[in-house]
Design a protein around this motif. Structure first.
Motif, PDB file in Angstrom:
ATOM      1  N   UNK A  59     -72.401   4.236  62.378  1.00 24.62           N
ATOM      2  CA  UNK A  59     -71.361   2.846  61.924  1.00 24.62           C
ATOM      3  C   UNK A  59     -70.738   2.494  63.461  1.00 24.62           C
ATOM      4  N   UNK A  60     -70.311   3.521  64.122  1.00 26.97           N
ATOM      5  CA  UNK A  60     -69.515   3.011  65.280  1.00 26.97           C
ATOM      6  C   UNK A  60     -70.696   2.677  66.356  1.00 26.97           C
ATOM      7  N   UNK A  61     -71.645   3.069  66.368  1.00 23.67           N
ATOM      8  CA  UNK A  61     -72.630   2.155  67.160  1.00 23.67           C
ATOM      9  C   UNK A  61     -72.987   0.844  66.807  1.00 23.67           C
ATOM     10  N   UNK A  62     -72.995   0.403  65.355  1.00 13.29           N
ATOM     11  CA  UNK A  62     -73.453  -0.988  64.859  1.00 13.29           C
ATOM     12  C   UNK A  62     -71.887  -1.639  65.100  1.00 13.29           C
ATOM     13  N   UNK A  63     -70.872  -1.011  65.042  1.00 12.90           N
ATOM     14  CA  UNK A  63     -69.534  -1.859  65.502  1.00 12.90           C
ATOM     15  C   UNK A  63     -69.630  -2.098  67.014  1.00 12.90           C
ATOM     16  N   UNK A  64     -70.068  -1.331  67.664  1.00  9.12           N
ATOM     17  CA  UNK A  64     -70.089  -1.412  69.176  1.00  9.12           C
ATOM     18  C   UNK A  64     -71.031  -2.639  69.669  1.00  9.12           C
ATOM     19  N   UNK A  65     -72.153  -2.678  68.754  1.00  5.81           N
ATOM     20  CA  UNK A  65     -73.186  -3.427  69.186  1.00  5.81           C
ATOM     21  C   UNK A  65     -72.613  -4.940  68.652  1.00  5.81           C
ATOM     22  N   UNK A  66     -71.964  -4.844  67.466  1.00  7.57           N
ATOM     23  CA  UNK A  66     -71.650  -6.438  67.298  1.00  7.57           C
ATOM     24  C   UNK A  66     -70.558  -6.935  68.064  1.00  7.57           C
ATOM     25  N   UNK A  67     -69.759  -6.178  68.651  1.00  7.41           N
ATOM     26  CA  UNK A  67     -68.870  -6.651  69.336  1.00  7.41           C
ATOM     27  C   UNK A  67     -69.247  -6.870  70.749  1.00  7.41           C
ATOM     28  N   UNK A  68     -70.285  -6.364  71.207  1.00  4.09           N
ATOM     29  CA  UNK A  68     -70.835  -6.617  72.560  1.00  4.09           C
ATOM     30  C   UNK A  68     -71.669  -7.964  72.352  1.00  4.09           C
ATOM     31  N   UNK A  69     -72.411  -8.121  71.192  1.00  4.11           N
ATOM     32  CA  UNK A  69     -72.980  -9.609  70.971  1.00  4.11           C
ATOM     33  C   UNK A  69     -74.263  -9.493  72.110  1.00  4.11           C
ATOM     34  N   UNK A  70     -75.018  -8.496  72.600  1.00  8.48           N
ATOM     35  CA  UNK A  70     -76.086  -8.231  73.617  1.00  8.48           C
ATOM     36  C   UNK A  70     -77.236  -8.044  72.956  1.00  8.48           C
ATOM     37  N   UNK A  71     -78.234  -9.116  72.955  1.00  7.97           N
ATOM     38  CA  UNK A  71     -79.136  -8.877  72.030  1.00  7.97           C
ATOM     39  C   UNK A  71     -80.131  -7.934  72.766  1.00  7.97           C
ATOM     40  N   UNK A  72     -80.234  -7.691  73.891  1.00  6.13           N
ATOM     41  CA  UNK A  72     -81.128  -6.583  74.865  1.00  6.13           C
ATOM     42  C   UNK A  72     -80.624  -5.422  74.212  1.00  6.13           C
ATOM     43  N   UNK A  73     -79.359  -5.053  74.059  1.00  4.90           N
ATOM     44  CA  UNK A  73     -78.845  -3.916  73.635  1.00  4.90           C
ATOM     45  C   UNK A  73     -79.179  -3.591  72.072  1.00  4.90           C
ATOM     46  N   UNK A  74     -79.274  -4.486  71.172  1.00  5.15           N
ATOM     47  CA  UNK A  74     -79.659  -4.677  69.999  1.00  5.15           C
ATOM     48  C   UNK A  74     -81.175  -4.301  69.895  1.00  5.15           C
ATOM     49  N   UNK A  75     -81.969  -4.622  70.740  1.00  3.86           N
ATOM     50  CA  UNK A  75     -83.227  -4.482  70.940  1.00  3.86           C
ATOM     51  C   UNK A  75     -83.592  -3.015  71.231  1.00  3.86           C
ATOM     52  N   UNK A  76     -82.734  -2.551  72.125  1.00  7.34           N
ATOM     53  CA  UNK A  76     -83.140  -1.315  72.295  1.00  7.34           C
ATOM     54  C   UNK A  76     -82.662  -0.274  71.213  1.00  7.34           C
ATOM     55  N   UNK A  77     -81.651  -0.614  70.760  1.00  7.01           N
ATOM     56  CA  UNK A  77     -81.270   0.097  69.292  1.00  7.01           C
ATOM     57  C   UNK A  77     -82.537   0.091  68.032  1.00  7.01           C
ATOM     58  N   UNK A  78     -82.933  -1.035  67.902  1.00  2.48           N
ATOM     59  CA  UNK A  78     -83.883  -1.139  66.666  1.00  2.48           C
ATOM     60  C   UNK A  78     -85.132  -0.324  67.189  1.00  2.48           C
ATOM     61  N   UNK A  79     -85.468  -0.392  68.446  1.00  5.11           N
ATOM     62  CA  UNK A  79     -86.970  -0.061  68.871  1.00  5.11           C
ATOM     63  C   UNK A  79     -87.006   1.747  69.056  1.00  5.11           C
ATOM     64  N   UNK A  80     -85.657   2.040  69.793  1.00  5.05           N
ATOM     65  CA  UNK A  80     -85.706   3.440  69.921  1.00  5.05           C
ATOM     66  C   UNK A  80     -84.206   3.703  69.694  1.00  5.05           C
ATOM     67  N   UNK A  81     -83.984   4.189  68.655  1.00  5.01           N
ATOM     68  CA  UNK A  81     -82.577   4.369  68.045  1.00  5.01           C
ATOM     69  C   UNK A  81     -82.130   6.062  68.721  1.00  5.01           C
ATOM     70  N   UNK A  82     -83.229   6.764  68.895  1.00  5.40           N
ATOM     71  CA  UNK A  82     -82.577   8.140  69.235  1.00  5.40           C
ATOM     72  C   UNK A  82     -82.414   8.052  70.823  1.00  5.40           C
ATOM     73  N   UNK A  83     -83.127   7.236  71.657  1.00  6.48           N
ATOM     74  CA  UNK A  83     -82.785   7.161  72.938  1.00  6.48           C
ATOM     75  C   UNK A  83     -81.304   6.217  73.042  1.00  6.48           C
ATOM     76  N   UNK A  84     -81.272   5.359  72.061  1.00  4.83           N
ATOM     77  CA  UNK A  84     -80.047   4.497  72.260  1.00  4.83           C
ATOM     78  C   UNK A  84     -78.668   5.341  72.146  1.00  4.83           C
TER      79      UNK A  84
END
Length: 353
Positions: A59-84
Protein backbone atom coordinates in the motif's frame (compact mmCIF):
# COMPACT_ATOMS: atom_id res chain seq x y z
CA UNK A 1 56.58 -15.54 14.52
CA UNK A 2 60.34 -15.80 13.88
CA UNK A 3 60.72 -12.14 14.89
CA UNK A 4 58.89 -12.77 18.17
CA UNK A 5 61.07 -15.78 19.00
CA UNK A 6 64.24 -13.72 18.49
CA UNK A 7 63.22 -10.68 20.50
CA UNK A 8 63.41 -12.01 24.03
CA UNK A 9 61.96 -9.53 26.53
CA UNK A 10 60.36 -7.32 23.88
CA UNK A 11 58.52 -10.27 22.36
CA UNK A 12 55.43 -9.59 24.49
CA UNK A 13 54.83 -6.27 22.72
CA UNK A 14 55.39 -7.81 19.29
CA UNK A 15 53.10 -10.70 20.25
CA UNK A 16 50.34 -8.23 21.16
CA UNK A 17 50.76 -6.31 17.89
CA UNK A 18 50.72 -9.56 15.90
CA UNK A 19 47.54 -10.71 17.62
CA UNK A 20 45.84 -7.34 17.07
CA UNK A 21 46.70 -7.57 13.38
CA UNK A 22 44.75 -10.83 13.34
CA UNK A 23 41.89 -9.32 15.32
CA UNK A 24 41.55 -6.25 13.05
CA UNK A 25 39.84 -7.81 9.99
CA UNK A 26 37.55 -9.93 12.19
CA UNK A 27 36.61 -6.87 14.23
CA UNK A 28 35.77 -4.84 11.11
CA UNK A 29 33.61 -7.62 9.74
CA UNK A 30 31.76 -8.01 13.03
CA UNK A 31 31.17 -4.24 13.33
CA UNK A 32 29.64 -3.98 9.86
CA UNK A 33 27.51 -7.10 10.33
CA UNK A 34 26.14 -5.84 13.65
CA UNK A 35 25.53 -2.36 12.24
CA UNK A 36 23.64 -3.72 9.23
CA UNK A 37 21.33 -5.68 11.54
CA UNK A 38 20.92 -2.71 13.88
CA UNK A 39 20.01 -0.33 11.04
CA UNK A 40 17.47 -2.77 9.59
CA UNK A 41 15.90 -3.26 13.03
CA UNK A 42 15.87 0.48 13.72
CA UNK A 43 14.19 1.29 10.41
CA UNK A 44 11.61 -1.44 10.94
CA UNK A 45 10.70 0.17 14.26
CA UNK A 46 10.92 3.88 13.41
CA UNK A 47 9.83 4.26 9.78
CA UNK A 48 6.05 3.86 9.40
CA UNK A 49 6.33 2.28 5.93
CA UNK A 50 8.32 -0.61 7.36
CA UNK A 51 6.65 -1.35 10.70
CA UNK A 52 3.77 -3.29 9.18
CA UNK A 53 3.47 -6.45 7.10
CA UNK A 54 4.08 -7.06 3.39
CA UNK A 55 0.54 -6.01 2.40
CA UNK A 56 0.93 -2.72 4.25
CA UNK A 57 4.24 -2.08 2.47
CA UNK A 58 2.54 -2.70 -0.88
CA UNK A 59 0.00 0.00 0.00
CA UNK A 60 2.87 2.37 0.85
CA UNK A 61 4.47 1.65 -2.52
CA UNK A 62 1.23 2.31 -4.39
CA UNK A 63 0.79 5.54 -2.46
CA UNK A 64 4.35 6.58 -3.36
CA UNK A 65 3.84 5.78 -7.06
CA UNK A 66 0.61 7.77 -7.22
CA UNK A 67 2.26 10.81 -5.68
CA UNK A 68 5.24 10.57 -8.04
CA UNK A 69 3.01 10.15 -11.14
CA UNK A 70 6.01 8.72 -13.02
CA UNK A 71 4.92 6.19 -15.64
CA UNK A 72 8.39 4.63 -15.90
CA UNK A 73 8.33 3.84 -12.19
CA UNK A 74 4.87 2.32 -12.55
CA UNK A 75 6.19 0.17 -15.39
CA UNK A 76 9.04 -1.12 -13.26
CA UNK A 77 6.63 -1.93 -10.43
CA UNK A 78 4.17 -3.72 -12.71
CA UNK A 79 6.80 -5.70 -14.64
CA UNK A 80 9.27 -6.50 -11.84
CA UNK A 81 7.51 -6.09 -8.46
CA UNK A 82 10.23 -7.90 -6.50
CA UNK A 83 12.99 -5.80 -8.01
CA UNK A 84 11.01 -2.61 -7.41
CA UNK A 85 10.42 -3.52 -3.77
CA UNK A 86 14.16 -4.03 -3.29
CA UNK A 87 14.89 -0.68 -4.96
CA UNK A 88 12.22 1.09 -2.88
CA UNK A 89 13.67 -0.25 0.37
CA UNK A 90 17.25 0.50 -0.71
CA UNK A 91 16.37 4.13 -1.49
CA UNK A 92 14.79 4.59 1.93
CA UNK A 93 17.73 2.96 3.71
CA UNK A 94 20.26 5.18 1.92
CA UNK A 95 18.19 8.27 2.70
CA UNK A 96 17.88 7.23 6.34
CA UNK A 97 21.62 6.63 6.73
CA UNK A 98 22.84 9.72 4.88
CA UNK A 99 20.96 12.27 6.95
CA UNK A 100 22.57 15.15 8.80
CA UNK A 101 22.45 13.26 12.09
CA UNK A 102 25.13 10.84 10.77
CA UNK A 103 23.15 7.72 11.64
CA UNK A 104 25.50 5.39 9.78
CA UNK A 105 28.68 6.67 11.44
CA UNK A 106 27.09 6.77 14.88
CA UNK A 107 25.77 3.24 14.53
CA UNK A 108 29.20 2.00 13.42
CA UNK A 109 30.79 3.74 16.43
CA UNK A 110 28.32 2.06 18.76
CA UNK A 111 29.05 -1.37 17.31
CA UNK A 112 32.81 -0.80 17.48
CA UNK A 113 32.60 0.22 21.14
CA UNK A 114 30.52 -2.85 21.90
CA UNK A 115 33.07 -5.24 20.38
CA UNK A 116 36.10 -3.33 21.68
CA UNK A 117 34.83 -3.67 25.23
CA UNK A 118 34.15 -7.38 24.62
CA UNK A 119 37.76 -7.88 23.48
CA UNK A 120 39.18 -5.99 26.49
CA UNK A 121 37.01 -8.10 28.75
CA UNK A 122 38.27 -11.29 27.06
CA UNK A 123 41.90 -10.14 27.51
CA UNK A 124 41.35 -9.46 31.21
CA UNK A 125 39.40 -12.65 31.86
CA UNK A 126 41.96 -14.82 30.04
CA UNK A 127 44.83 -13.28 32.00
CA UNK A 128 43.10 -13.90 35.33
CA UNK A 129 42.49 -17.53 34.49
CA UNK A 130 46.07 -18.23 33.39
CA UNK A 131 48.29 -16.12 35.65
CA UNK A 132 47.83 -18.41 38.65
CA UNK A 133 48.55 -21.62 36.73
CA UNK A 134 51.93 -22.61 38.19
CA UNK A 135 51.57 -26.16 36.93
CA UNK A 136 51.80 -25.32 33.23
CA UNK A 137 54.67 -23.96 31.16
CA UNK A 138 52.58 -23.44 28.01
CA UNK A 139 50.75 -20.44 29.44
CA UNK A 140 50.52 -18.59 26.13
CA UNK A 141 48.85 -21.58 24.49
CA UNK A 142 46.37 -21.74 27.38
CA UNK A 143 45.84 -17.98 27.26
CA UNK A 144 45.05 -18.14 23.55
CA UNK A 145 42.62 -20.99 24.21
CA UNK A 146 40.82 -18.92 26.81
CA UNK A 147 40.91 -15.75 24.71
CA UNK A 148 39.50 -17.36 21.54
CA UNK A 149 36.90 -19.24 23.55
CA UNK A 150 35.71 -16.01 25.19
CA UNK A 151 35.32 -14.37 21.76
CA UNK A 152 33.92 -17.28 19.75
CA UNK A 153 30.40 -15.82 19.78
CA UNK A 154 31.69 -12.30 19.17
CA UNK A 155 34.41 -12.46 16.49
CA UNK A 156 35.46 -14.88 13.81
CA UNK A 157 38.96 -15.51 15.17
CA UNK A 158 39.91 -19.16 14.56
CA UNK A 159 42.27 -20.55 17.16
CA UNK A 160 44.13 -22.55 14.49
CA UNK A 161 45.33 -19.31 12.86
CA UNK A 162 47.35 -18.51 15.99
CA UNK A 163 49.31 -21.76 16.32
CA UNK A 164 52.49 -20.07 15.11
CA UNK A 165 52.71 -17.92 18.27
CA UNK A 166 51.38 -20.30 20.89
CA UNK A 167 54.82 -21.62 21.95
CA UNK A 168 56.25 -18.30 23.10
CA UNK A 169 57.67 -18.09 26.62
CA UNK A 170 56.00 -15.11 28.27
CA UNK A 171 56.05 -15.56 32.02
CA UNK A 172 54.71 -12.10 32.91
CA UNK A 173 51.01 -12.42 32.12
CA UNK A 174 50.17 -9.03 33.64
CA UNK A 175 52.61 -7.41 31.23
CA UNK A 176 50.87 -9.25 28.40
CA UNK A 177 47.52 -7.91 29.60
CA UNK A 178 48.86 -4.34 29.52
CA UNK A 179 50.56 -4.85 26.16
CA UNK A 180 47.29 -6.09 24.62
CA UNK A 181 45.38 -3.14 26.05
CA UNK A 182 47.93 -0.72 24.57
CA UNK A 183 47.94 -2.45 21.16
CA UNK A 184 44.12 -2.51 20.93
CA UNK A 185 43.75 1.26 21.39
CA UNK A 186 45.38 2.26 18.03
CA UNK A 187 43.52 -0.60 16.33
CA UNK A 188 40.21 0.88 17.47
CA UNK A 189 41.31 4.41 16.49
CA UNK A 190 42.27 3.27 12.99
CA UNK A 191 38.97 1.51 12.39
CA UNK A 192 37.01 4.47 13.77
CA UNK A 193 38.85 6.82 11.42
CA UNK A 194 37.69 4.78 8.43
CA UNK A 195 34.04 5.27 9.44
CA UNK A 196 34.14 8.88 8.20
CA UNK A 197 34.28 7.61 4.60
CA UNK A 198 31.97 4.62 5.10
CA UNK A 199 28.88 4.28 2.91
CA UNK A 200 26.45 1.52 1.99
CA UNK A 201 29.03 -0.17 -0.26
CA UNK A 202 31.15 -0.82 2.85
CA UNK A 203 28.74 -3.55 3.96
CA UNK A 204 29.23 -7.11 2.80
CA UNK A 205 25.57 -7.77 3.61
CA UNK A 206 23.53 -4.67 2.95
CA UNK A 207 21.05 -3.32 5.54
CA UNK A 208 18.42 -3.01 2.80
CA UNK A 209 18.83 -6.71 1.96
CA UNK A 210 18.25 -7.64 5.60
CA UNK A 211 15.21 -5.37 5.77
CA UNK A 212 13.80 -6.72 2.49
CA UNK A 213 14.10 -10.29 3.83
CA UNK A 214 11.64 -9.35 6.55
CA UNK A 215 9.06 -8.67 3.84
CA UNK A 216 9.86 -11.83 1.91
CA UNK A 217 6.88 -13.54 0.37
CA UNK A 218 5.68 -15.10 -2.83
CA UNK A 219 6.44 -12.92 -5.85
CA UNK A 220 4.53 -14.94 -8.44
CA UNK A 221 2.37 -12.76 -10.68
CA UNK A 222 -1.09 -13.60 -11.93
CA UNK A 223 -0.70 -14.57 -15.62
CA UNK A 224 -3.86 -12.65 -16.49
CA UNK A 225 -3.22 -9.32 -14.74
CA UNK A 226 0.20 -9.32 -13.08
CA UNK A 227 -1.09 -8.93 -9.50
CA UNK A 228 1.41 -10.37 -7.01
CA UNK A 229 0.46 -13.36 -4.85
CA UNK A 230 -0.22 -12.23 -1.30
CA UNK A 231 1.10 -15.38 0.41
CA UNK A 232 3.81 -14.43 2.89
CA UNK A 233 5.91 -17.55 2.21
CA UNK A 234 8.04 -18.14 -0.91
CA UNK A 235 7.46 -21.62 -2.40
CA UNK A 236 4.29 -21.98 -0.35
CA UNK A 237 1.89 -24.90 -0.54
CA UNK A 238 -1.35 -24.55 -2.44
CA UNK A 239 -2.30 -22.17 -5.21
CA UNK A 240 -1.44 -18.51 -5.53
CA UNK A 241 -4.09 -15.92 -4.80
CA UNK A 242 -4.61 -12.17 -4.41
CA UNK A 243 -7.29 -10.01 -2.85
CA UNK A 244 -7.76 -7.66 -5.83
CA UNK A 245 -6.98 -8.40 -9.45
CA UNK A 246 -6.10 -5.73 -12.02
CA UNK A 247 -6.99 -4.85 -15.62
CA UNK A 248 -5.71 -7.40 -18.13
CA UNK A 249 -3.97 -4.70 -20.16
CA UNK A 250 -1.09 -4.79 -17.67
CA UNK A 251 -0.17 -8.23 -19.04
CA UNK A 252 -0.62 -7.06 -22.65
CA UNK A 253 -3.98 -8.77 -23.17
CA UNK A 254 -6.06 -7.58 -26.14
CA UNK A 255 -9.35 -8.74 -27.58
CA UNK A 256 -8.84 -11.26 -30.40
CA UNK A 257 -8.03 -9.80 -33.82
CA UNK A 258 -8.47 -6.22 -32.58
CA UNK A 259 -6.34 -3.50 -31.05
CA UNK A 260 -8.81 -3.26 -28.14
CA UNK A 261 -6.93 -3.39 -24.84
CA UNK A 262 -8.52 -5.50 -22.09
CA UNK A 263 -9.62 -3.39 -19.13
CA UNK A 264 -11.61 -6.17 -17.47
CA UNK A 265 -10.18 -8.09 -14.53
CA UNK A 266 -9.67 -11.85 -14.53
CA UNK A 267 -11.78 -12.34 -11.39
CA UNK A 268 -14.73 -11.00 -13.43
CA UNK A 269 -13.81 -12.92 -16.58
CA UNK A 270 -13.81 -16.27 -14.74
CA UNK A 271 -17.55 -15.76 -14.21
CA UNK A 272 -18.16 -14.94 -17.90
CA UNK A 273 -18.49 -16.97 -21.07
CA UNK A 274 -15.28 -15.47 -22.51
CA UNK A 275 -12.33 -17.58 -23.59
CA UNK A 276 -8.62 -16.90 -23.89
CA UNK A 277 -6.10 -18.27 -26.34
CA UNK A 278 -2.87 -20.06 -25.57
CA UNK A 279 -0.47 -21.03 -28.30
CA UNK A 280 -1.63 -20.62 -31.87
CA UNK A 281 -5.17 -21.97 -31.79
CA UNK A 282 -6.04 -23.40 -28.36
CA UNK A 283 -8.97 -21.68 -26.67
CA UNK A 284 -9.75 -22.12 -22.98
CA UNK A 285 -12.93 -20.88 -21.25
CA UNK A 286 -12.08 -18.50 -18.41
CA UNK A 287 -14.46 -20.54 -16.24
CA UNK A 288 -12.05 -23.48 -16.49
CA UNK A 289 -8.82 -21.50 -16.80
CA UNK A 290 -6.85 -24.16 -14.88
CA UNK A 291 -7.16 -26.49 -17.86
CA UNK A 292 -4.61 -24.28 -19.61
CA UNK A 293 -1.93 -25.79 -17.36
CA UNK A 294 0.87 -23.84 -15.65
CA UNK A 295 1.11 -21.00 -14.84
CA UNK A 296 -2.70 -20.62 -15.01
CA UNK A 297 -3.40 -23.81 -13.07
CA UNK A 298 -1.22 -22.68 -10.16
CA UNK A 299 -3.66 -19.87 -9.35
CA UNK A 300 -6.93 -19.80 -7.44
CA UNK A 301 -9.01 -17.02 -9.02
CA UNK A 302 -12.44 -16.65 -7.45
CA UNK A 303 -15.29 -14.81 -9.23
CA UNK A 304 -15.29 -11.22 -7.96
CA UNK A 305 -16.14 -8.06 -9.94
CA UNK A 306 -14.37 -5.76 -7.44
CA UNK A 307 -11.63 -3.58 -8.88
CA UNK A 308 -9.69 -1.05 -6.87
CA UNK A 309 -10.36 2.59 -7.68
CA UNK A 310 -6.59 3.00 -7.76
CA UNK A 311 -6.20 1.07 -11.03
CA UNK A 312 -9.20 2.77 -12.60
CA UNK A 313 -7.55 6.11 -11.87
CA UNK A 314 -4.23 4.81 -13.17
CA UNK A 315 -5.71 3.64 -16.50
CA UNK A 316 -7.42 7.00 -17.04
CA UNK A 317 -4.44 9.08 -15.95
CA UNK A 318 -1.91 7.20 -18.08
CA UNK A 319 -4.26 6.31 -20.96
CA UNK A 320 -1.96 7.69 -23.67
CA UNK A 321 1.18 6.10 -22.22
CA UNK A 322 -0.54 2.71 -21.84
CA UNK A 323 -1.82 2.77 -25.44
CA UNK A 324 1.68 3.51 -26.68
CA UNK A 325 3.32 0.94 -24.38
CA UNK A 326 0.95 -1.89 -25.30
CA UNK A 327 0.36 -0.90 -28.92
CA UNK A 328 -3.41 -0.80 -28.61
CA UNK A 329 -6.38 1.43 -27.93
CA UNK A 330 -8.92 1.85 -25.18
CA UNK A 331 -11.92 1.65 -27.48
CA UNK A 332 -14.41 -0.93 -28.70
CA UNK A 333 -14.51 -3.72 -26.14
CA UNK A 334 -11.75 -1.88 -24.28
CA UNK A 335 -13.63 1.39 -23.90
CA UNK A 336 -12.95 3.02 -20.53
CA UNK A 337 -16.25 3.48 -18.63
CA UNK A 338 -17.20 7.12 -18.11
CA UNK A 339 -17.41 6.80 -14.27
CA UNK A 340 -13.72 5.89 -14.19
CA UNK A 341 -12.76 9.37 -15.38
CA UNK A 342 -14.44 10.88 -12.32
CA UNK A 343 -12.12 9.06 -9.93
CA UNK A 344 -9.45 11.43 -8.62
CA UNK A 345 -6.05 10.53 -7.26
CA UNK A 346 -7.31 11.54 -3.84
CA UNK A 347 -10.20 9.07 -4.21
CA UNK A 348 -7.75 6.30 -5.14
CA UNK A 349 -5.46 7.07 -2.21
CA UNK A 350 -8.37 7.33 0.23
CA UNK A 351 -9.53 3.84 -0.77
CA UNK A 352 -6.00 2.51 -0.21
CA UNK A 353 -5.99 4.01 3.28
Amino acid sequence: CFQISCQGATSITTFAVFLCDKIGPALCQAVYERTALALAREMKEKIPNFNGNRSFLEVCILRYLAREEDFEKFKEYLNCPGQFLQSYIKTHVERYCSGKDRRLENCLDESLTHYYESILSAVSASTKVIQDRKDRNDKISLWLDEFCSALEEVLSLPRRDLKGIEHQEIPDMEFLNNAMTEALAPLKAGIKEDFASADMSSFERQPDTILAEQFAGCLEQCPFCGAVCTNTMPNHDGRHRVVFHRPGVFMRWRWYKTDNLVIGICSSLVASNCRFRIGEDTWIPYKTYWNAGPPYSTWNILPDPSMQAYWKWFVCHFKTELEKEFNGKFHGRGEIPAPWYKITKEDALAELE
